[in-house]
Write a protein that holds these residues in place. Structure first.
Motif, PDB file in Angstrom:
ATOM      1  N   GLY A  84       0.820  -1.202   0.000  1.00  0.00           N
ATOM      2  CA  GLY A  84       0.000   0.000   0.000  1.00  0.00           C
ATOM      3  C   GLY A  84       0.855   1.253   0.000  1.00  0.00           C
ATOM      4  N   ILE A  85       0.164   2.396  -0.096  1.00  0.00           N
ATOM      5  CA  ILE A  85       0.803   3.707  -0.040  1.00  0.00           C
ATOM      6  C   ILE A  85       0.425   4.372   1.279  1.00  0.00           C
ATOM      7  CG2 ILE A  85       0.918   6.006  -1.063  1.00  0.00           C
ATOM      8  CD1 ILE A  85       2.310   3.939  -2.737  1.00  0.00           C
ATOM      9  N   ASN A  86       1.422   4.666   2.112  1.00  0.00           N
ATOM     10  CA  ASN A  86       1.166   5.301   3.407  1.00  0.00           C
ATOM     11  C   ASN A  86       0.584   6.694   3.187  1.00  0.00           C
ATOM     12  OD1 ASN A  86       2.335   3.097   4.851  1.00  0.00           O
ATOM     13  ND2 ASN A  86       4.342   3.899   4.330  1.00  0.00           N
ATOM     14  N   THR A  87      -0.532   6.980   3.856  1.00  0.00           N
ATOM     15  CA  THR A  87      -1.211   8.246   3.556  1.00  0.00           C
ATOM     16  C   THR A  87      -1.607   9.066   4.764  1.00  0.00           C
ATOM     17  OG1 THR A  87      -3.035   9.182   2.242  1.00  0.00           O
ATOM     18  CG2 THR A  87      -3.522   7.216   3.502  1.00  0.00           C
ATOM     19  N   ALA A  88      -1.813   8.449   5.929  1.00  0.00           N
ATOM     20  CA  ALA A  88      -2.304   9.230   7.070  1.00  0.00           C
ATOM     21  C   ALA A  88      -1.962   8.522   8.372  1.00  0.00           C
ATOM     22  CB  ALA A  88      -3.819   9.435   6.971  1.00  0.00           C
ATOM     23  N   ILE A  89      -1.961   9.298   9.451  1.00  0.00           N
ATOM     24  CA  ILE A  89      -1.779   8.746  10.792  1.00  0.00           C
ATOM     25  C   ILE A  89      -2.844   9.318  11.711  1.00  0.00           C
ATOM     26  CG2 ILE A  89       0.712   8.416  10.573  1.00  0.00           C
ATOM     27  CD1 ILE A  89       1.133  10.989  12.155  1.00  0.00           C
ATOM     28  N   TYR A  90      -3.123   8.577  12.761  1.00  0.00           N
ATOM     29  CA  TYR A  90      -3.957   9.120  13.836  1.00  0.00           C
ATOM     30  C   TYR A  90      -3.016   9.646  14.901  1.00  0.00           C
ATOM     31  CZ  TYR A  90      -7.050   9.465  17.849  1.00  0.00           C
ATOM     32  OH  TYR A  90      -7.735   9.926  18.937  1.00  0.00           O
ATOM     33  N   SER A  91      -3.095  10.930  15.179  1.00  0.00           N
ATOM     34  CA  SER A  91      -2.159  11.523  16.124  1.00  0.00           C
ATOM     35  C   SER A  91      -2.759  12.755  16.773  1.00  0.00           C
ATOM     36  CB  SER A  91      -0.853  11.897  15.410  1.00  0.00           C
ATOM     37  OG  SER A  91       0.038  12.538  16.296  1.00  0.00           O
ATOM     38  N   ARG A  92      -2.461  12.937  18.035  1.00  0.00           N
ATOM     39  CA  ARG A  92      -2.859  14.150  18.754  1.00  0.00           C
ATOM     40  C   ARG A  92      -1.713  15.140  18.867  1.00  0.00           C
ATOM     41  NH1 ARG A  92      -6.261  11.450  23.847  1.00  0.00           N
ATOM     42  NH2 ARG A  92      -7.942  10.557  22.581  1.00  0.00           N
ATOM     43  N   THR A  93      -0.507  14.681  18.522  1.00  0.00           N
ATOM     44  CA  THR A  93       0.666  15.528  18.673  1.00  0.00           C
ATOM     45  C   THR A  93       1.375  15.788  17.352  1.00  0.00           C
ATOM     46  OG1 THR A  93       2.092  13.617  19.083  1.00  0.00           O
ATOM     47  CG2 THR A  93       1.029  14.638  20.997  1.00  0.00           C
ATOM     48  N   GLY A  94       1.002  15.081  16.296  1.00  0.00           N
ATOM     49  CA  GLY A  94       1.704  15.190  15.027  1.00  0.00           C
ATOM     50  C   GLY A  94       2.716  14.092  14.828  1.00  0.00           C
ATOM     51  N   GLY A  95       3.003  13.328  15.895  1.00  0.00           N
ATOM     52  CA  GLY A  95       3.928  12.206  15.810  1.00  0.00           C
ATOM     53  C   GLY A  95       3.178  10.893  15.772  1.00  0.00           C
ATOM     54  N   SER A  96       3.902   9.827  15.520  1.00  0.00           N
ATOM     55  CA  SER A  96       3.283   8.512  15.383  1.00  0.00           C
ATOM     56  C   SER A  96       2.819   7.973  16.737  1.00  0.00           C
ATOM     57  CB  SER A  96       4.267   7.522  14.766  1.00  0.00           C
ATOM     58  OG  SER A  96       3.701   6.231  14.707  1.00  0.00           O
ATOM     59  N   ILE A 153      -0.816   4.181  14.964  1.00  0.00           N
ATOM     60  CA  ILE A 153      -2.024   3.971  14.164  1.00  0.00           C
ATOM     61  C   ILE A 153      -1.828   4.705  12.839  1.00  0.00           C
ATOM     62  CG2 ILE A 153      -4.527   4.233  14.021  1.00  0.00           C
ATOM     63  CD1 ILE A 153      -4.660   4.265  17.023  1.00  0.00           C
ATOM     64  N   GLY A 154      -1.413   3.963  11.835  1.00  0.00           N
ATOM     65  CA  GLY A 154      -1.199   4.530  10.514  1.00  0.00           C
ATOM     66  C   GLY A 154      -2.118   3.880   9.499  1.00  0.00           C
ATOM     67  N   PHE A 155      -2.376   4.583   8.409  1.00  0.00           N
ATOM     68  CA  PHE A 155      -3.292   4.080   7.389  1.00  0.00           C
ATOM     69  C   PHE A 155      -2.629   4.148   6.021  1.00  0.00           C
ATOM     70  CE2 PHE A 155      -5.846   5.967  10.789  1.00  0.00           C
ATOM     71  CZ  PHE A 155      -6.603   4.866  11.176  1.00  0.00           C
ATOM     72  N   ALA A 156      -2.806   3.081   5.252  1.00  0.00           N
ATOM     73  CA  ALA A 156      -2.237   2.994   3.910  1.00  0.00           C
ATOM     74  C   ALA A 156      -3.327   2.616   2.919  1.00  0.00           C
ATOM     75  CB  ALA A 156      -1.113   1.956   3.873  1.00  0.00           C
ATOM     76  N   ILE A 157      -3.254   3.217   1.728  1.00  0.00           N
ATOM     77  CA  ILE A 157      -4.181   2.872   0.652  1.00  0.00           C
ATOM     78  C   ILE A 157      -3.723   1.539   0.065  1.00  0.00           C
ATOM     79  CG2 ILE A 157      -5.159   3.624  -1.554  1.00  0.00           C
ATOM     80  CD1 ILE A 157      -4.245   6.482  -0.774  1.00  0.00           C
ATOM     81  N   PRO A 158      -4.576   0.514   0.003  1.00  0.00           N
ATOM     82  CA  PRO A 158      -4.146  -0.793  -0.499  1.00  0.00           C
ATOM     83  C   PRO A 158      -3.697  -0.734  -1.952  1.00  0.00           C
ATOM     84  CG  PRO A 158      -6.531  -0.724  -0.223  1.00  0.00           C
ATOM     85  CD  PRO A 158      -5.995   0.523   0.400  1.00  0.00           C
ATOM     86  N   SER A 159      -2.777  -1.608  -2.302  1.00  0.00           N
ATOM     87  CA  SER A 159      -2.183  -1.579  -3.630  1.00  0.00           C
ATOM     88  C   SER A 159      -3.198  -1.864  -4.733  1.00  0.00           C
ATOM     89  CB  SER A 159      -1.023  -2.581  -3.709  1.00  0.00           C
ATOM     90  OG  SER A 159      -1.472  -3.900  -3.444  1.00  0.00           O
ATOM     91  N   THR A 160      -4.278  -2.594  -4.423  1.00  0.00           N
ATOM     92  CA  THR A 160      -5.311  -2.838  -5.433  1.00  0.00           C
ATOM     93  C   THR A 160      -5.950  -1.526  -5.864  1.00  0.00           C
ATOM     94  OG1 THR A 160      -6.813  -3.311  -3.590  1.00  0.00           O
ATOM     95  CG2 THR A 160      -5.858  -5.191  -4.743  1.00  0.00           C
ATOM     96  N   THR A 161      -6.276  -0.680  -4.896  1.00  0.00           N
ATOM     97  CA  THR A 161      -6.842   0.635  -5.209  1.00  0.00           C
ATOM     98  C   THR A 161      -5.822   1.497  -5.923  1.00  0.00           C
ATOM     99  OG1 THR A 161      -8.272   0.527  -3.266  1.00  0.00           O
ATOM    100  CG2 THR A 161      -7.912   2.695  -4.231  1.00  0.00           C
ATOM    101  N   VAL A 162      -4.576   1.453  -5.452  1.00  0.00           N
ATOM    102  CA  VAL A 162      -3.508   2.252  -6.059  1.00  0.00           C
ATOM    103  C   VAL A 162      -3.356   1.897  -7.530  1.00  0.00           C
ATOM    104  CG1 VAL A 162      -1.027   2.714  -6.055  1.00  0.00           C
ATOM    105  CG2 VAL A 162      -2.262   2.546  -3.899  1.00  0.00           C
ATOM    106  N   ARG A 163      -3.369   0.603  -7.821  1.00  0.00           N
ATOM    107  CA  ARG A 163      -3.160   0.186  -9.214  1.00  0.00           C
ATOM    108  C   ARG A 163      -4.334   0.587 -10.102  1.00  0.00           C
ATOM    109  NH1 ARG A 163       0.245  -4.849 -11.242  1.00  0.00           N
ATOM    110  NH2 ARG A 163       0.358  -4.172 -13.404  1.00  0.00           N
ATOM    111  N   GLN A 164      -5.555   0.431  -9.610  1.00  0.00           N
ATOM    112  CA  GLN A 164      -6.720   0.811 -10.402  1.00  0.00           C
ATOM    113  C   GLN A 164      -6.700   2.299 -10.735  1.00  0.00           C
ATOM    114  OE1 GLN A 164     -10.039  -0.441  -8.022  1.00  0.00           O
ATOM    115  NE2 GLN A 164      -9.749  -2.616  -8.455  1.00  0.00           N
ATOM    116  N   VAL A 165      -6.444   3.110  -9.722  1.00  0.00           N
ATOM    117  CA  VAL A 165      -6.427   4.556  -9.927  1.00  0.00           C
ATOM    118  C   VAL A 165      -5.254   4.958 -10.811  1.00  0.00           C
ATOM    119  CG1 VAL A 165      -6.203   6.793  -8.773  1.00  0.00           C
ATOM    120  CG2 VAL A 165      -7.637   5.006  -7.770  1.00  0.00           C
TER     121      VAL A 165
END
Length: 374
Positions: A234-246, A249-261
C-alpha cells in the motif's frame, strides 16, 4: 553418603577455581545464535533486510515548492496611502513555501505514485532517488477522492516495486514502512497489519485502508508499505495523532486501489466513477427495528438528487438499499464504493426495502461529478 560428600567436595573445588583461576575451566566455542525452527519446521525469521534491500531503491523522496501570496497590511494597498508614500513600503509579497513527502516508482518508464496532498498545487516537484540521482517531475494526474497522484520523471534504469496480492493479506502479517520522515532521509520501520478495510474515518471520499502500527510520521506520506518479500502492499497516507507524531495507528491505501487509480490516470488522465445521486446513512439497529427490518444492514436513503439516476429510477427518501447487482450492501460506505466501481450508463438491478417489502428497481448509472475545486 559417600556420593553426596564427593559431589559436595567437587562443587566446592569448582567454585574456588572459578574465583581464583577461571581460565583453567573449559570454555564453550562462541558462535552466532540462530532462532530455532517452529513447529512446522520452518526457521523463524529474525531479519527483514532482504525485503528492505529490494524495496528501498524504488522509494523516492519528493520535494515540492509553490509560491504563495503573503497578504500585507491593508493600509499598504490603500490608494490614499500610496499617494503620499508611494510603494516604498511595498504591497502584497510572494513567498515561497516548500514541503516534503515520499513516492514509489512503479514503472521503468518513470511513473511514480504518491499522495495527492504531497504534490497538490505544487509549482515545482523534485524527486531524489536512493542512488543519489535527482530529477524534476511533472504531474500526470491526480484523484483527490482517494488521495492518489501520479508523477513522472525522465530517467533511465529505474528500480521498481512489484504489487503484492492484498487479497491474501491477514491481520498480524509483518509489514515495513519506507519513507522520509521529518526529512531525516530514507527510513525503514517495521510493524504488523493491525486491521483491514478501515473506512468512515473522514480522510478520503473512498476509504478502504490498511491499518498498521509501523511508525509513520510527517514525510512518510506517499511512501511504500511492503510485505516481507519486498512487494508493494500500500501507499502510506495518514496517521492518527494528537501531537503530530506517530502513535502506532497509521493508514495505507491498499495496492489494489492504487493500481486501479494509477492505470486510469495514466490511460485517461483521471478516474471515471459511477454515480447514483443519493445521500445515504448507515442502518443502525434502532433504525432497523423501526423499519421492521430483520437485521441492521444496507444504506438508508436520506435524500435524492433531483433528476439524478436514483430519482429517474423511482427511488425516494426512506428507501433502504439492500443490494447492488446482487451484492449485499453492508453500510453507506460500502454502497459508495460499490457504486463508484460501476460504469456510467450501465443499467444495474438494485434491491430496495420500502414499506415493509423488498422490491427490485433498475437504475441507469450516471457519471460521478467532480467536486468544485478538485
Amino acid at each position: 553418603m559417600i556420593f553426596a560428600q564427593t559431589a559436595t567436595v567437587g562443587l566446592a573445588v569448582w567454585f574456588v577455581i572459578s574465583l581464583v583461576a577461571p581460565q583453567w575451566l573449559p570454555r564453550q566455542q562462541g558462535g552466532v545464535v540462530t532462532a530455532p525452527p517452529d513447529a512446522s519446521g520452518v526457521a523463524v525469521v529474525n531479519s527483514y533486510h532482504d525485503a528492505a534491500h529490494q524495496a528501498m531503491p524504488a522509494v523516492v523522496n519528493i520535494y515540492t515548492a509553490k509560491d504563495v501570496k503573503a497578504r500585507s497590511h491593508p493600509l499598504l494597498n490603500d490608494p490614499f496611502f500610496k499617494r503620499f508614500f508611494g510603494d516604498r513600503f511595498g504591497g502584497d509579497e510572494t513567498q515561497r513555501t516548500s514541503s516534503l513527502g515520499s513516492g514509489v516508482i512503479v514503472s521503468g518508464s518513470g511513473y511514480i505514485v504518491t499522495n495527492n496532498h504531497v504534490v497538490e498545487s505544487a509549482d515545482e516537484i523534485e524527486v531524489a532517488l536512493a542512488d543519489g540521482r535527482t530529477a524534476e517531475a511533472t504531474i500526470i494526474g491526480s484523484d483527490p477522492d482517494t488521495d492518489i497522484a501520479v508523477i513522472k520523471v525522465e530517467l533511465d534504469k529505474l528500480p521498481t516495486l512489484a504489487f503484492a496480492d492484498v487479497g491474501k493479506m491477514q491481520v498480524g502479517d509483518v509489514v515495513l514502512a519506507i519513507g522520509n520522515p521529518f526529512g531525516v532521509g530514507q527510513t525503514v520501520t517495521m510493524g504488523i497489519v493491525s486491521a483491514l478495510g478501515r473506512s468512515q474515518l473522514g480522510i478520503n471520499t473512498f476509504e478502504n485502508f490498511i491499518q498498521t502500527d509501523a511508525a509513520i510520521n510527517p514525510g512518510n506520506s506517499g511512501g511504500a508499505l511492503v510485505d516481507t518479500h519486498g512487494n508493494l502492499v500500500g501507499i502510506n497516507t495518514a496517521i492518527y495523532s494528537r501531537t503530530g507524531g506517530s502513535l502506532g495507528i497509521g493508514f495505507a491505501i491498499p495496492s489494489t486501489t492504487v493500481r486501479q487509480v494509477m492505470d486510469a490516470i495514466i490511460k485517461d488522465g483521471g478516474v471515471t466513477r459511477g454515480w447514483l445521486g443519493i445521500e445515504a446513512q448507515d442502518v443502525t439497529p434502532e433504525l432497523a427495528a423501526s423499519f421492521r427490518l430483520a437485521d441492521a444492514h444496507g444504506a438508508l436513503i436520506a435524500g435524492v438528487v433531483r433528476a439524478g439516476p436514483a430519482d429517474a429510477a423511482g427511488m425516494r427518501p426512506g428507501d433502504i438499499l439492500l443490494a447492488i447487482a446482487g451484492t449485499p450492501v453492508k453500510d453507506s460506505s460500502d454502497m459508495l464504493n460499490q457504486i463508484a466501481e460501476l460504469k456510467p450508463d450501465a443499467e444495474v438491478k438494485m434491491d430496495i426495502y420500502r414499506a415493509g417489502k423488498q422490491q427490485a428497481v433498475t437504475v441507469k448509472i450516471g457519471r460521478r461529478p467532480k467536486l468544485s475545486g478538485r
